[in-house]
Write a protein that holds these residues in place. Structure first.
Motif: not given
Length: 263
Positions: A194, A197, A199-201
């Motif tokens: 994470t 910002d 955003k998660t991968m």
């Protein structure tokens, strides 16, 4: 700072080329396997890996040429072979004192890593595994950054279960369960990254406790890397030596460019 601190005992292979230049796990079990990587476009690449007693050998193609990397941690030596040219580069992996380099452990994740300072913060259980919690501070170019890592007490720094980044992001490894893969008992883990910002991968890995490495990874972007045809058993010493007829070469100063034949 990278997600995982360097370790001479472990590696999570992101690609076949990476295996030629990164440290490889030295498991208690000796084994051989084929390495396969598939991309979202359907193209694939292949290589081989052999792990012996204190020795490893990886074979793959890099930038259009075949390469072999042999390491011998007991002797503190490494060889990069170029079979197409029947040449090789040799280098020492010993420390400045002429002894094998000290490796980071869960009990001392800063061992052998200059510029890092570690401060113990206790223990915590994550996904049923005992971890040691460390604040790790790095000083580079006059700047200081601190991350917190939850390091698997048994498996060491390369199997960090959680990390909070200096800039506010986080990594977490979450156990999904046990799964049999290619006839081997593995642990299936989801690795979530994470960013600051939010955003998660996510990626998925199948960790083999006997071999002490992930034997399959599904990475963001549709890339899949895995070991197939795994055969556990003693490996011949001859596989970890430079073949007769190979010419030694020297790397140019700075380690860049093509190796040159020794005079």
């Amino acid at each position: 700072m990278n997600q995982h601190l360097p370790s001479d005992r472990r590696v999570h292979a992101i690609g076949l080329a990476a295996l030629l230049v990164a440290p490889i796990a030295l498991a208690d079990a000796q084994f051989s396997a084929d390495m396969v990587q598939r991309g979202p476009d359907g193209q694939s690449s292949a290589g081989k890996i052999q792990v012996g007693k204190d020795k490893t050998r990886t074979e793959a193609a890099f930038q259009g040429q075949s390469m072999v990397r042999i390491t011998d941690t007991q002797r503190g030596m490494e060889w990069i072979l170029f079979p197409d040219r029947k040449s090789y580069v040799e280098r020492s992996t010993l420390g400045p004192d002429g002894k094998p380099r000290v490796e980071p452990t869960a009990q001392d994740p800063c061992a052998g890593l200059p510029g890092l300072t570690c401060r113990a913060k206790g223990e915590e259980n994550i996904s049923g595994r005992s971890t040691l919690v460390w604040d790790i501070t790095v000083n580079q170019q006059g700047k200081t950054a601190t991350v917190t890592q939850w390091i698997d007490k048994e498996r060491g720094p390369a199997f960090t279960l959680r990390q909070t980044m200096a800039e506010g992001g986080q990594m977490e490894r979450v156990l999904q369960g046990q799964e049999e893969l290619a006839g081997r008992k593995t642990e299936k883990w989801e690795v979530k990254m994470t960013g600051p910002d939010g955003k998660t991968m996510a990626s998925t890995e199948w960790y083999d406790p006997e071999l002490k490495m992930a034997i399959k990874q599904e990475l963001p972007g549709g890339i899949v890397s895995e070991l197939v045809n795994i055969k556990v058993g003693p490996q011949a010493d001859s596989n970890f030596t430079v073949p007769a007829g190979y010419t030694p070469m020297e790397m140019p100063q700075g380690g860049t460019g093509a190796p040159a034949p020794k005079p």
